[in-house]
Design an enzyme around this catalytic site. Structure first.
Site, PDB file in Angstrom:
ATOM      1  N   GLU A  63       0.755  -1.251   0.147  1.00 37.60           N
ATOM      2  CA  GLU A  63       0.161  -0.233  -0.227  1.00 37.60           C
ATOM      3  C   GLU A  63       1.025   1.457   0.067  1.00 37.60           C
ATOM      4  O   GLU A  63       0.475   2.174  -0.756  1.00 37.60           O
ATOM      5  CB  GLU A  63      -0.811  -0.025   1.357  1.00 37.60           C
ATOM      6  CG  GLU A  63      -1.913  -0.942   1.330  1.00 37.60           C
ATOM      7  CD  GLU A  63      -1.366  -2.397   2.171  1.00 37.60           C
ATOM      8  OE1 GLU A  63      -0.285  -2.555   1.961  1.00 37.60           O
ATOM      9  OE2 GLU A  63      -2.260  -2.963   2.639  1.00 37.60           O
ATOM     10  N   CYS A 113      -2.641  -4.482   6.651  1.00 39.62           N
ATOM     11  CA  CYS A 113      -2.323  -4.503   8.029  1.00 39.62           C
ATOM     12  C   CYS A 113      -2.815  -3.382   8.932  1.00 39.62           C
ATOM     13  O   CYS A 113      -2.969  -2.294   8.495  1.00 39.62           O
ATOM     14  CB  CYS A 113      -1.014  -5.041   8.098  1.00 39.62           C
ATOM     15  SG  CYS A 113       0.173  -3.525   8.003  1.00 39.62           S
ATOM     16  N   CYS A 136      -0.478   0.134   7.540  1.00 41.68           N
ATOM     17  CA  CYS A 136      -0.803   0.269   6.112  1.00 41.68           C
ATOM     18  C   CYS A 136      -2.238   1.121   6.327  1.00 41.68           C
ATOM     19  O   CYS A 136      -2.715   2.171   5.444  1.00 41.68           O
ATOM     20  CB  CYS A 136      -0.813  -0.887   5.218  1.00 41.68           C
ATOM     21  SG  CYS A 136       0.725  -1.549   5.118  1.00 41.68           S
ATOM     22  N   ALA A 146      11.427 -43.395 -12.471  1.00 42.63           N
ATOM     23  CA  ALA A 146      12.569 -44.142 -13.140  1.00 42.63           C
ATOM     24  C   ALA A 146      12.126 -45.336 -13.487  1.00 42.63           C
ATOM     25  O   ALA A 146      11.275 -45.804 -13.466  1.00 42.63           O
ATOM     26  CB  ALA A 146      13.594 -44.257 -12.219  1.00 42.63           C
ATOM     27  N   TRP A 193      16.398 -37.236 -17.422  1.00 39.81           N
ATOM     28  CA  TRP A 193      15.211 -36.452 -17.537  1.00 39.81           C
ATOM     29  C   TRP A 193      14.379 -36.836 -18.299  1.00 39.81           C
ATOM     30  O   TRP A 193      14.204 -37.255 -19.189  1.00 39.81           O
ATOM     31  CB  TRP A 193      15.947 -34.903 -17.979  1.00 39.81           C
ATOM     32  CG  TRP A 193      16.754 -34.217 -17.047  1.00 39.81           C
ATOM     33  CD1 TRP A 193      16.750 -34.068 -15.941  1.00 39.81           C
ATOM     34  CD2 TRP A 193      17.952 -33.719 -17.495  1.00 39.81           C
ATOM     35  NE1 TRP A 193      17.752 -33.527 -15.233  1.00 39.81           N
ATOM     36  CE2 TRP A 193      18.607 -32.877 -16.340  1.00 39.81           C
ATOM     37  CE3 TRP A 193      18.617 -33.300 -18.776  1.00 39.81           C
ATOM     38  CZ2 TRP A 193      19.602 -32.194 -16.303  1.00 39.81           C
ATOM     39  CZ3 TRP A 193      19.641 -32.526 -18.824  1.00 39.81           C
ATOM     40  CH2 TRP A 193      20.048 -31.750 -17.673  1.00 39.81           C
TER      41      TRP A 193
END
Ligand code: NAP
Length: 331
Positions: A57, A80, A89, A163, A171
């Site tokens: 803000e 807040c 804020c 795997a 990968w």
């Protein structure tokens, strides 16, 4: 109330500003704010700065300058209402002459909540939009559960294997998915792997773009009791904890709000059994193995009544692969 189009546009800009700072604000939330002048034009946008710096803000008000007088603030999280390292804020918005405030999510953090009420008592028109903001979800969940939000990430074939049966792996997903993982790592507070992965792969767990390290690196955490080599741990800056609860407790206390568990299959299954997995990122390759090592090393027989269901929050294609993002029900 239907959201006026200029408020929807301001919220979109606030959300975009918040996304830019995701990963740089913990233990504070990554918040975005936009200011409209009294005629409804967007005159300021801002986002939370790193801890100790101004909140969203205040950044947006500074951007707007005198044009904020008589204007509207649109914020992704309730302003807040407490004085921490910065002032409240809610007071800053009031002092700048803001007359209307729209906020997307309420602040569940008891010490900071109450900003909406403060502003309403001061005569400011306050509207709760009740819009879910994906970049805010981990922080909201962390604050409610008093531990970091946990995202479990894995890469698998379409038939759920990480795997081959003989352990051989390369990968599974392509370059675009791997680049996305690295960018995402740079936005997390910590990355966690089990000792099995640390010993088998000797991973660096850094966030990289090509050969370049992202400016912000997550903390690198290994979980398990096995010694993985003090020299290696120190060289790479890894931290080690004996179990998941110990790791999450320490990370929470040190300000981490958003962590990623990157496996392997034994640690992933343990985290699910402990019910600490809030989100899942499944990177799925359009590939089949037929048989292999599952993404989860589940230690017992299962029954369909024990199925764990999640809600899909986003799906995106990354070149030839698909990223499915899920969250626990009700998050
Ligand atoms: N495809 C993917 O997405 C992906 C991602 C990561 C890894 N991997 C692969 O996975 C393989 C390693 O996986 P892994 O299953 O052998 O090891 P792992 O899941 O990385 O680590 C397992 C270890 O975690 C520790 N641990 C801590 N708390 C636990 C708990 N509550 N229950 C069980 N274990 C706990 C134990 O360590 P201690 O025994 O030391 O106590 C356990 O041996 C590697 O080959 C790696 O390449 C694949």
């Amino acid at each position: 109330m239907t959201t006026p189009p200029e408020i929807a546009e301001a919220l979109a800009q606030a959300i975009a500003a918040a996304a830019e700072v995701r990963g740089t604000t913990s233990p504070n939330p990554a918040v975005g704010a936009a200011i409209l002048d009294s005629a409804g034009a967007i005159v300021g946008v801002g986002a939370t700065q790193p801890p100790g710096g101004p909140h969203a803000e205040v950044m947006a008000l500074a951007d707007a300058g005198a044009r904020a007088q008589g204007g509207t603030a649109v914020v992704t999280l309730e302003p807040c209402n407490h004085t921490g390292r910065t002032g409240p804020c809610s007071q800053a918005l009031f002092d700048a002459g803001i007359q209307r405030v729209f906020y997307a999510q309420a602040d569940p953090f008891p010490a900071a909540a109450g900003g909406a009420e403060f502003l309403a008592l001061k005569g400011v028109e306050v509207h709760f939009l009740d819009v879910k903001i994906p970049t805010l979800q981990p922080w909201l969940n962390a604050v409610k559960s008093e531990r970091p939000n946990v995202t479990l990430k894995f890469a698998s074939t379409l038939d759920g294997f990480a795997a081959a049966t003989d352990g051989s792996s390369q990968w599974i997903t392509g370059a675009a998915a791997r680049a996305f993982v690295h960018e995402d790592r740079s936005r997390r507070d910590a990355i966690i792997v089990g000792t099995g992965t640390a010993l088998a792969d000797n991973p660096s767990l850094t966030a990289r773009s090509g050969d370049r390290l992202y400016p912000r690196q997550p903390r690198r955490v290994v979980v398990g009791k096995r010694e993985i080599g003090a020299g290696n741990l120190q060289r790479l800056g890894f931290e080690q904890y004996p179990g998941i609860p110990e790791a999450l407790k320490a990370l929470w206390e040190e300000g981490c709000r958003d962590v990623l568990i990157e496996g392997g299959p034994t640690l992933a299954a343990a985290a699910l059994r402990m019910d600490v997995v809030d989100n899942i990122q499944a990177y799925v390759a359009p590939a089949l193995l037929g048989a292999g090592r599952s993404i989860l090393n589940w230690p017992q027989e299962t029954s369909i009544s024990e199925i764990m269901r999640f809600e899909t929050s986003a799906v995106q294609q990354l070149d030839n692969d698909v990223l499915i993002e899920m969250q626990r029900k009700g998050l």
